[in-house]
Write an enzyme that holds these catalytic residues in place. Structure first.
Site, PDB file in Angstrom:
ATOM      1  N   GLU A 127       0.838  -1.192   0.000  1.00  0.00           N
ATOM      2  CA  GLU A 127       0.000   0.000   0.000  1.00  0.00           C
ATOM      3  C   GLU A 127       0.879   1.250   0.000  1.00  0.00           C
ATOM      4  O   GLU A 127       1.835   1.287   0.765  1.00  0.00           O
ATOM      5  CB  GLU A 127      -0.907   0.044   1.238  1.00  0.00           C
ATOM      6  CG  GLU A 127      -1.859   1.230   1.164  1.00  0.00           C
ATOM      7  CD  GLU A 127      -2.779   1.370   2.392  1.00  0.00           C
ATOM      8  OE1 GLU A 127      -2.635   0.608   3.357  1.00  0.00           O
ATOM      9  OE2 GLU A 127      -3.633   2.268   2.359  1.00  0.00           O
ATOM     10  N   ALA A 138       1.762  -0.225  10.792  1.00  0.00           N
ATOM     11  CA  ALA A 138       1.424  -1.602  10.463  1.00  0.00           C
ATOM     12  C   ALA A 138       0.573  -1.612   9.208  1.00  0.00           C
ATOM     13  O   ALA A 138       0.106  -0.568   8.757  1.00  0.00           O
ATOM     14  CB  ALA A 138       0.662  -2.255  11.615  1.00  0.00           C
ATOM     15  N   HIS A 190      -6.825  -2.009  15.048  1.00  0.00           N
ATOM     16  CA  HIS A 190      -7.012  -1.232  13.823  1.00  0.00           C
ATOM     17  C   HIS A 190      -6.774  -2.102  12.588  1.00  0.00           C
ATOM     18  O   HIS A 190      -7.609  -2.156  11.674  1.00  0.00           O
ATOM     19  CB  HIS A 190      -6.049  -0.033  13.842  1.00  0.00           C
ATOM     20  CG  HIS A 190      -6.095   0.825  12.624  1.00  0.00           C
ATOM     21  ND1 HIS A 190      -6.805   2.003  12.563  1.00  0.00           N
ATOM     22  CD2 HIS A 190      -5.519   0.695  11.398  1.00  0.00           C
ATOM     23  CE1 HIS A 190      -6.667   2.548  11.372  1.00  0.00           C
ATOM     24  NE2 HIS A 190      -5.884   1.763  10.637  1.00  0.00           N
ATOM     25  N   GLU A 191      -5.651  -2.796  12.556  1.00  0.00           N
ATOM     26  CA  GLU A 191      -5.336  -3.612  11.375  1.00  0.00           C
ATOM     27  C   GLU A 191      -6.342  -4.750  11.236  1.00  0.00           C
ATOM     28  O   GLU A 191      -6.776  -5.080  10.142  1.00  0.00           O
ATOM     29  CB  GLU A 191      -3.912  -4.169  11.449  1.00  0.00           C
ATOM     30  CG  GLU A 191      -2.823  -3.115  11.641  1.00  0.00           C
ATOM     31  CD  GLU A 191      -2.901  -1.923  10.687  1.00  0.00           C
ATOM     32  OE1 GLU A 191      -3.383  -2.094   9.553  1.00  0.00           O
ATOM     33  OE2 GLU A 191      -2.497  -0.818  11.087  1.00  0.00           O
TER      34      GLU A 191
HETATM   35  N1  PHE Z   1      -2.928   1.135   5.854  1.00  0.00           N
HETATM   36  C1  PHE Z   1      -2.054   1.189   6.996  1.00  0.00           C
HETATM   37  C2  PHE Z   1      -2.960   1.433   8.190  1.00  0.00           C
HETATM   38  O1  PHE Z   1      -3.444   2.494   8.418  1.00  0.00           O
HETATM   39  C3  PHE Z   1      -1.043   2.255   6.990  1.00  0.00           C
HETATM   40  C4  PHE Z   1       0.020   2.125   5.956  1.00  0.00           C
HETATM   41  C5  PHE Z   1      -0.024   2.914   4.840  1.00  0.00           C
HETATM   42  C6  PHE Z   1       1.046   1.247   6.130  1.00  0.00           C
HETATM   43  C7  PHE Z   1       0.944   2.824   3.884  1.00  0.00           C
HETATM   44  C8  PHE Z   1       2.039   1.170   5.192  1.00  0.00           C
HETATM   45  C9  PHE Z   1       1.988   1.965   4.070  1.00  0.00           C
HETATM   46  O2  PHE Z   1      -3.304   0.585   8.900  1.00  0.00           O
HETATM   47 ZN    ZN Z   2      -5.470   1.920   8.690  1.00  0.00          ZN
END
Ligand code: PHE
Ligand code: ZN
Length: 872
Positions: free
Chosen positions: A125, A265, A300-301
């Site tokens: 991501e 994370a 959260h994750e």
């Molecule tokens: N999507 C992740 C989160 O908020 C954050 C994230 C973004 C991690 C980009 C890595 C790179 O939980």
């Molecule tokens: Zn997130």
């Protein structure tokens, strides 16, 4: 020198639906000691009757060794890979196969496939997958992934998303594992890990009877520190079932802790990858605050499995769709697990300290941005924290039941798809039969609204009329400034915190939510006793700056006993901000804080409050909050050093003023140190800090002793108290701490932080020396932040030194970091852009430092976007 043309920003309004679907992806990843060969085969089908080619994204100039469409090899050299985008002609249904050779061992950006310690891992991501394979790497292209990893047997653990369907040995001391993820997902949720890893195992049975295998993978030696994370995971799984009715959907859920990670994370389907800092934590190595953060991030994750993965984002402008919502969910989880009031207060303090300044600075943007050059720059407090506030307002206006009805409809409509913020709001509105069209300005308008409330009381009729006024300030984002929908929860407080009932429109209520939708409006309450004090914005019902005509005496009343924990805390904050502002405006005037200190002393002995609540009330407002208040004052200059100095002075005056109450409490805490609750440890730390700063007898010895405690919270309480000034005790405590934790790289981050934040000693030279320490690693984002970001955020006297040396120091490091890790550079630079409230001279120095970085040439898109916005 080459001057890179500014990248063309991508606009939200330019979204075009994909023409071609990817029905299934088969990845084969062959890992070698010095490279990886990735074969990516996928089936395509047309979604419309266009004959448009398929766009594949890859890293700029990334190798395309081979490309085969429907069995026919194309001449790979004909594709221009320089811009990171190629067009491939496909039929109605085609099979495309690309082969790419990548070099994870040389990847210092920590995006795509990279080496962390001895393990290989991924971060996709938002656009990391394109550094692994040429692919339609956009979130609205969802597909079913099957991944075969082949590797030397010296990397025994091979993981990817979904379920393990096959594994076995190969020639040449190699082996393989094949994973299949039955859920369609965008490529940003892809993950793989290879390494010699240890793991711990547990399980969770879902409400419909699925037995889920839970695993946390760590480097050898770390398995003993995973218990808290595992328990947090199980609590999260249970909570999402209990509160949202959402269960986990695969037979295995894995977490991998890696030491080199750009963010906190990542929610990859079935295979979350974590910054090890947010997994490896127990009472010996982590403070109570750290443990709560670990629990919150694990939650959260995990919560992203539904809000993010099952329902993902159509495009990256919609990022807050998954992040704002998931932050809101994790905040509520923490509130349910611990103290709702304390959690709310912590979150508001964070929002004000980091999101408000973002919204009033050069990188201001609405929670759903309109354009970006580098999407990595939009993982911000605005998208996350303000995004969560917007969800919270929806929940406040609809009530818990209405909100849950909206969630159910959202899931029903959009499960398995890539959705938009509009879709989310529509589900909320439709499920409840309400109109949210005006409310949606929160998605498109940047800036923190200022709400002013003035009172008109008539003793004759006992009516209180509240006049509300809202104004959205101009921001760098230049978005529209139409009146917003602002829910304002309010109540009336009598003597001793008594609840004064509200009489409004024939109803009698303990509190009510008034929704402001016009630029100006008013509300009349009847049967209001003369001395009732209004408590506004309870629970911080909207992310606004509030201005009221409450007197100090009235705020003292709220501090002494508002039933709303947020209202109570905020009254104290407001009193402190007002006092500090006048201390800064007239620096030579003598200060009389007696009234406020008496109020705080009463709070300290209030039996209705726990230690954590007291500790929060005694925490001074952050530097940035005071800066904003000072900037509003007609005759004060917003000088960060002066503000820092006055803030510290106020802290020591409060310390002195509270001594009679605080000193005996400290003695009692010391006696029963081993038996304290986390709440009391929080208060212990706060009081010890005040005691050392204001020189209570024996306080330094007390702190030095405590710094040796086995419990990390207590140890940190001692060390942090001593760290406020130079001295032999501070030196001793730091040296002992380093000795004790030399082998624990994560705990050493705390040691770096204490040093880089220390106002007296941590000059740039000192920070440079820290970066030579054996525990430092210039390729590790945590380590970089523990020195540089902490220096910029906490070490005001050195960062904001009047000669600009602190700014140039940071700039010099940023230019170097950018060569290796642009994402991290573009974050560490942010403090240099927070100059909007300062004097012209200071602005010029800060911009000068930014110009220096830029003039070096060859800077990343990430950094260049932040710097250009700030120089305009
Ligand atoms: N999507 C992740 C989160 O908020 C954050 C994230 C973004 C991690 C980009 C890595 C790179 O939980
Ligand atoms: Zn997130």
């Amino acid at each position: 020198m080459l001057d890179h043309a500014a990248p063309v920003p991508i606009k939200r309004s330019s979204y075009i639906k994909p023409h071609i679907a990817i029905d299934a992806v088969h990845l084969t990843i062959r890992l070698f000691d010095d490279r990886a060969v990735v074969i990516c085969r996928f089936e395509t089908s047309r979604l419309d009757d266009s004959t448009k080619p398929l766009t594949l994204f890859g890293g700029k100039g990334m190798a395309l060794d081979r490309i085969v469409v429907d069995g026919a090899p194309l001449d790979a050299s004909q594709f221009d890979t320089a811009q990171g985008e190629i067009q491939v002609e496909v039929g109605a249904n085609s099979v495309v196969e690309t082969t790419t050779t990548i070099h994870p061992h040389e990847n210092t950006s920590l995006e795509g496939l990279y080496l962390s310690g001895d393990m290989l891992c991924t971060q996709c991501e938002p656009e990391g997958f394109r550094h692994i394979a040429w692919y339609p790497d956009r979130p609205d292209v969802m597909s079913v992934f099957t991944t075969r990893i082949e590797a030397p047997r010296s990397w025994p653990v091979l993981l990817s998303n979904g379920n393990l369907i096959e594994e076995g040995v190969l020639d040449d001391h190699r082996h393989f594992a094949t994973w299949h993820d039955p859920f369609k997902k965008p490529s940003y949720l892809f993950a793989m890990v290879a390494g010699d890893l240890d793991h711990v195992q547990d399980h969770f049975t879902t409400k419909d009877g699925r037995d889920v295998d839970l695993r946390i993978y760590v480097e050898h030696g770390n398995a003993t520190r995973t218990k808290h994370a595992m328990e947090s995971l199980k609590r999260s799984m249970k909570w999402d079932e209990d509160v949202y009715g959402l269960s986990y959907d695969l037979d295995i859920f894995m977490i991998v802790a890696v030491s080199h990670f750009n963010m906190g994370a990542m929610e990859n389907k079935g295979l979350n990858i974590f910054n090890s800092k947010f997994i490896l934590a127990d009472e010996e190595t982590a403070t109570d605050g750290d443990l709560d953060r670990v629990e919150g991030i694990v939650a959260h994750e995990y919560f992203h499995n539904w809000t993010g993965n099952r329902i993902t984002c159509r495009d990256w402008f919609q990022l807050t769709l998954k992040e704002g919502l998931t932050v809101y969910r994790d905040q509520e989880f923490t509130a349910d697990m611990h103290s709702r009031g304390v959690k709310r207060t912590d979150d508001v303090a964070l929002l004000r300290a980091i999101q408000f300044p973002e919204d009033s600075g050069p990188t201001s943007h609405p929670i759903r941005p309109e354009e970006y050059s580098e999407i990595n720059n939009f993982y911000t407090p605005t998208v996350y924290e303000k995004g969560a506030e917007v969800i919270r307002m929806i929940a406040t206006m609809l009530g818990q039941d209405g909100f849950m009805k909206g969630m159910a409809l959202y899931v029903e409509r959009h499960d398995g798809t890539a959705a938009t913020c509009d879709d989310f709001v529509a589900a909320m509105a439709d499920a409840n039969g309400v109109d949210f069209s005006q409310f949606k300005h929160w998605y498109s308008q940047a800036g923190t609204p200022v709400v002013t409330i003035t009172r008109h009381y008539s003793a004759d009729t006992q009516t209180l009329t509240l006049h509300f006024h809202q104004k959205l300030p101009k921001t760098a984002a230049k978005t529209e400034r139409k009146p917003m929908v602002i829910p304002i929860t309010l109540g009336l407080v009598g003597g001793n915190g008594a609840v004064v009932p509200l009489h409004h429109d024939g109803d009698t209520l303990d509190q009510m939510t008034f929704t402001l939708t016009e630029a100006e409006d008013s509300l009349t309450l009847t049967e209001v006793p003369e001395d009732a004090v209004p408590s506004y914005l309870r629970g911080f019902s909207a992310p606004v700056r509030l201005k009221t005509d409450l007197t100090d005496a009235e705020e003292m009343r709220l501090l002494a006993g508002d039933v709303d924990p947020f209202g109570r805390w905020d009254a104290g904050q407001s009193l402190m901000v007002k006092a500090l502002t006048s201390m800064v405006a007239t620096p030579s005037a003598s200060v009389d804080l007696t009234g406020m200190i008496n109020g705080l002393a009463e709070t300290l002995s209030d039996k209705r409050l726990d230690g954590a609540e007291k500790a929060q009330i005694l925490r001074l407002p952050s530097q940035s909050i005071i800066e904003a208040a000072v900037a509003d004052h007609p005759d004060a200059v917003c000088d960060p050093y002066l503000i820092w100095e006055k803030r510290r002075l106020m802290m020591s005056l409060i310390g002195k003023g509270l001594e009679a109450t605080a000193a005996p409490m400290l003695t009692a805490f010391e006696k029963k140190a081993n038996r304290l609750t986390a709440q009391d440890r929080a208060l212990y730390g706060r009081l010890l800090g005040l005691a050392v700063l204001s020189g209570y007898a024996g306080a330094e010895d007390h702190a030095l002793n405590l710094s040796r405690h086995k419990n990390m919270t207590l140890s940190e309480n001692g060390l942090a108290a001593l760290n406020q000034m130079e001295g032999a005790n501070r030196e001793t405590a730091l040296a002992e701490f380093a000795d004790r934790w030399a082998d624990n790289s994560l705990v050493m981050e705390k040691w770096f932080m204490h040093q880089s934040s220390a106002p007296m000693v941590s000059t740039p030279e000192h920070c440079d020396a820290l970066m030579e320490h054996p525990a430092f690693d210039a390729n590790n984002p945590n380590k970089l932040r523990s020195v540089l970001s902490v220096f910029a955020a906490m070490n005001t006297p050195n960062f904001h030194a009047n000669d600009g040396s602190g700014y140039l120091y940071l700039a010099r490091h940023i230019a170097q970091i950018d060569q290796r890790n642009p994402q991290v550079a573009a974050r560490i630079v942010l403090p240099l852009t927070r100059f909007s409230l300062y004097s012209d001279e200071r602005k010029a120095m800060m911009k000068g430092a930014l110009a220096r970085i830029k003039s070096a040439g060859g800077i990343s898109t990430d950094l260049s976007e932040v710097i250009s916005k700030s120089m305009n």
